[in-house]
Design a protein around this motif. Structure first.
Motif, PDB file in Angstrom:
ATOM      1  N   ARG A  63       0.835  -1.206   0.000  1.00 58.06           N
ATOM      2  CA  ARG A  63       0.000   0.000   0.000  1.00 58.06           C
ATOM      3  C   ARG A  63       0.868   1.254   0.000  1.00 58.06           C
ATOM      4  O   ARG A  63       0.493   2.288  -0.543  1.00 58.06           O
ATOM      5  CB  ARG A  63      -0.898   0.011   1.235  1.00 58.06           C
ATOM      6  CG  ARG A  63      -1.844   1.204   1.293  1.00 58.06           C
ATOM      7  CD  ARG A  63      -2.416   1.333   2.678  1.00 58.06           C
ATOM      8  NE  ARG A  63      -1.520   2.143   3.476  1.00 58.06           N
ATOM      9  CZ  ARG A  63      -1.909   3.053   4.345  1.00 58.06           C
ATOM     10  NH1 ARG A  63      -3.175   3.252   4.569  1.00 58.06           N
ATOM     11  NH2 ARG A  63      -1.031   3.754   5.019  1.00 58.06           N
ATOM     12  N   ASP A  64       2.052   1.166   0.598  1.00 61.00           N
ATOM     13  CA  ASP A  64       2.921   2.331   0.739  1.00 61.00           C
ATOM     14  C   ASP A  64       3.940   2.483  -0.381  1.00 61.00           C
ATOM     15  O   ASP A  64       4.322   3.599  -0.716  1.00 61.00           O
ATOM     16  CB  ASP A  64       3.669   2.270   2.074  1.00 61.00           C
ATOM     17  CG  ASP A  64       2.739   2.327   3.268  1.00 61.00           C
ATOM     18  OD1 ASP A  64       1.652   2.947   3.146  1.00 61.00           O
ATOM     19  OD2 ASP A  64       3.077   1.747   4.313  1.00 61.00           O
ATOM     20  N   ASP A 109     -11.648  14.182   8.549  1.00 55.09           N
ATOM     21  CA  ASP A 109     -10.879  13.068   7.995  1.00 55.09           C
ATOM     22  C   ASP A 109     -10.741  13.162   6.472  1.00 55.09           C
ATOM     23  O   ASP A 109      -9.970  12.421   5.870  1.00 55.09           O
ATOM     24  CB  ASP A 109     -11.513  11.724   8.378  1.00 55.09           C
ATOM     25  CG  ASP A 109     -12.920  11.558   7.832  1.00 55.09           C
ATOM     26  OD1 ASP A 109     -13.639  12.572   7.673  1.00 55.09           O
ATOM     27  OD2 ASP A 109     -13.302  10.399   7.567  1.00 55.09           O
ATOM     28  N   ARG A 110     -11.453  14.085   5.848  1.00 57.50           N
ATOM     29  CA  ARG A 110     -11.357  14.264   4.393  1.00 57.50           C
ATOM     30  C   ARG A 110     -10.284  15.268   3.988  1.00 57.50           C
ATOM     31  O   ARG A 110     -10.047  15.486   2.815  1.00 57.50           O
ATOM     32  CB  ARG A 110     -12.706  14.701   3.836  1.00 57.50           C
ATOM     33  CG  ARG A 110     -13.754  13.634   3.999  1.00 57.50           C
ATOM     34  CD  ARG A 110     -15.038  14.032   3.360  1.00 57.50           C
ATOM     35  NE  ARG A 110     -16.035  12.992   3.582  1.00 57.50           N
ATOM     36  CZ  ARG A 110     -17.250  13.034   3.097  1.00 57.50           C
ATOM     37  NH1 ARG A 110     -17.638  14.064   2.367  1.00 57.50           N
ATOM     38  NH2 ARG A 110     -18.096  12.051   3.335  1.00 57.50           N
ATOM     39  N   GLN A 112      -6.896  16.684   2.980  1.00 53.08           N
ATOM     40  CA  GLN A 112      -5.697  16.132   2.350  1.00 53.08           C
ATOM     41  C   GLN A 112      -4.972  17.255   1.620  1.00 53.08           C
ATOM     42  O   GLN A 112      -5.563  18.272   1.271  1.00 53.08           O
ATOM     43  CB  GLN A 112      -6.047  14.982   1.414  1.00 53.08           C
ATOM     44  CG  GLN A 112      -7.023  15.343   0.321  1.00 53.08           C
ATOM     45  CD  GLN A 112      -7.535  14.105  -0.419  1.00 53.08           C
ATOM     46  OE1 GLN A 112      -7.757  13.061   0.165  1.00 53.08           O
ATOM     47  NE2 GLN A 112      -7.705  14.241  -1.723  1.00 53.08           N
ATOM     48  N   LYS A 134      -2.397  12.776   3.584  1.00 56.20           N
ATOM     49  CA  LYS A 134      -3.741  12.703   4.155  1.00 56.20           C
ATOM     50  C   LYS A 134      -3.556  12.323   5.617  1.00 56.20           C
ATOM     51  O   LYS A 134      -3.385  11.160   5.961  1.00 56.20           O
ATOM     52  CB  LYS A 134      -4.605  11.674   3.432  1.00 56.20           C
ATOM     53  CG  LYS A 134      -6.043  11.709   3.887  1.00 56.20           C
ATOM     54  CD  LYS A 134      -6.955  10.946   2.953  1.00 56.20           C
ATOM     55  CE  LYS A 134      -8.390  11.152   3.417  1.00 56.20           C
ATOM     56  NZ  LYS A 134      -9.331  10.530   2.493  1.00 56.20           N
ATOM     57  N   SER A 136      -5.321  11.944   8.269  1.00 58.69           N
ATOM     58  CA  SER A 136      -6.183  10.980   8.964  1.00 58.69           C
ATOM     59  C   SER A 136      -5.808   9.529   8.682  1.00 58.69           C
ATOM     60  O   SER A 136      -6.160   8.631   9.441  1.00 58.69           O
ATOM     61  CB  SER A 136      -7.654  11.208   8.599  1.00 58.69           C
ATOM     62  OG  SER A 136      -7.868  10.915   7.233  1.00 58.69           O
ATOM     63  N   THR A 137      -5.075   9.284   7.588  1.00 53.58           N
ATOM     64  CA  THR A 137      -4.678   7.914   7.240  1.00 53.58           C
ATOM     65  C   THR A 137      -3.189   7.667   7.440  1.00 53.58           C
ATOM     66  O   THR A 137      -2.728   6.540   7.271  1.00 53.58           O
ATOM     67  CB  THR A 137      -5.012   7.611   5.769  1.00 53.58           C
ATOM     68  OG1 THR A 137      -4.267   8.501   4.936  1.00 53.58           O
ATOM     69  CG2 THR A 137      -6.499   7.744   5.504  1.00 53.58           C
ATOM     70  N   ILE A 139      -0.933   8.825   5.468  1.00 48.59           N
ATOM     71  CA  ILE A 139      -0.262   8.869   4.166  1.00 48.59           C
ATOM     72  C   ILE A 139       0.483  10.188   4.030  1.00 48.59           C
ATOM     73  O   ILE A 139      -0.084  11.261   4.229  1.00 48.59           O
ATOM     74  CB  ILE A 139      -1.262   8.709   3.004  1.00 48.59           C
ATOM     75  CG1 ILE A 139      -1.905   7.327   3.045  1.00 48.59           C
ATOM     76  CG2 ILE A 139      -0.573   8.938   1.670  1.00 48.59           C
ATOM     77  CD1 ILE A 139      -3.040   7.143   2.058  1.00 48.59           C
TER      78      ILE A 139
END
Length: 192
Positions: A63-64, A109-110, A112, A134, A136-137, A139
């Motif tokens: 994923r990364d 959380d949206r 980014q 982002k 909240s995740t 990333i």
């Protein structure tokens, strides 16, 4: 004395040639691959199904760190990359919609952030580099995109090879993923 370094590096690469979509890519032999298809959107203005090919290194979260090549059917009026604007306009149009620094209360959380680093023409392709985060995740990555139009003998496609890795691991991954992106060859367009 041993093999020259360039010969060792070349021996450690695998070349993948997609029989259906006619693109080629070289990647380190120990990286893993997978193929698939994204489903067609059920939305009125949504896109159709797209074929994809992903490469990821051993020992890393796919994923990364990965390189994914996606082939999206393109309309007949897109005959060369210039049909999509110049390289800078293409990169700007790709990255700006990703930047969403504010959100309504309850939708934090949206949030980014995206920042275009560079967007250049590379032969018949456009190469884009941008930062994306982002919070909240968790990333916080660097992305490379190599976009080009090509004809697989059946239909024209917009091909995109997208590479990503965490910004904190740039020293570890940048050279490898950029070499993979730079090795990608899409089929020629129908009009050559």
């Amino acid at each position: 004395m041993g093999e020259p370094e360039a010969a060792r590096a070349e021996a450690a690469l695998t070349t993948y040639e997609d029989d259906k979509l006619k693109f080629k890519v070289q990647y380190p032999s120990d990286w893993t691959t997978s193929t698939g298809e994204t489903p067609a959107s059920e939305e009125i203005l949504g896109g159709g199904a797209r074929d994809l090919f992903t490469i990821s290194p051993p020992g890393a979260n796919a994923r990364d760190v990965n390189v994914t090549i996606v082939a999206t059917p393109a309309g007949a009026d897109f005959t060369k990359m210039g049909s999509l604007g110049d390289a800078y306009g293409f990169g700007y149009g790709l990255v700006v919609p990703l930047n969403k620094p504010r959100a309504k209360k309850g939708q934090e959380d949206r949030i980014q952030f995206a920042e275009l680093i560079d967007s250049v023409g590379k032969g018949d392709y456009y190469k884009v580099e941008y930062k994306f985060a982002k919070p909240s995740t968790g990333i916080n990555s660097i992305f490379f995109v190599l976009a080009g139009l090509g004809y697989d003998g059946r239909v024209s496609h917009l091909y995109t090879a997208t590479a990503q890795y965490p910004r904190a691991e740039e020293d570890k991954w940048r050279a490898q993923v950029e070499a993979i992106i730079d090795s990608v060859v899409y089929p020629p367009t129908i009009y050559g």
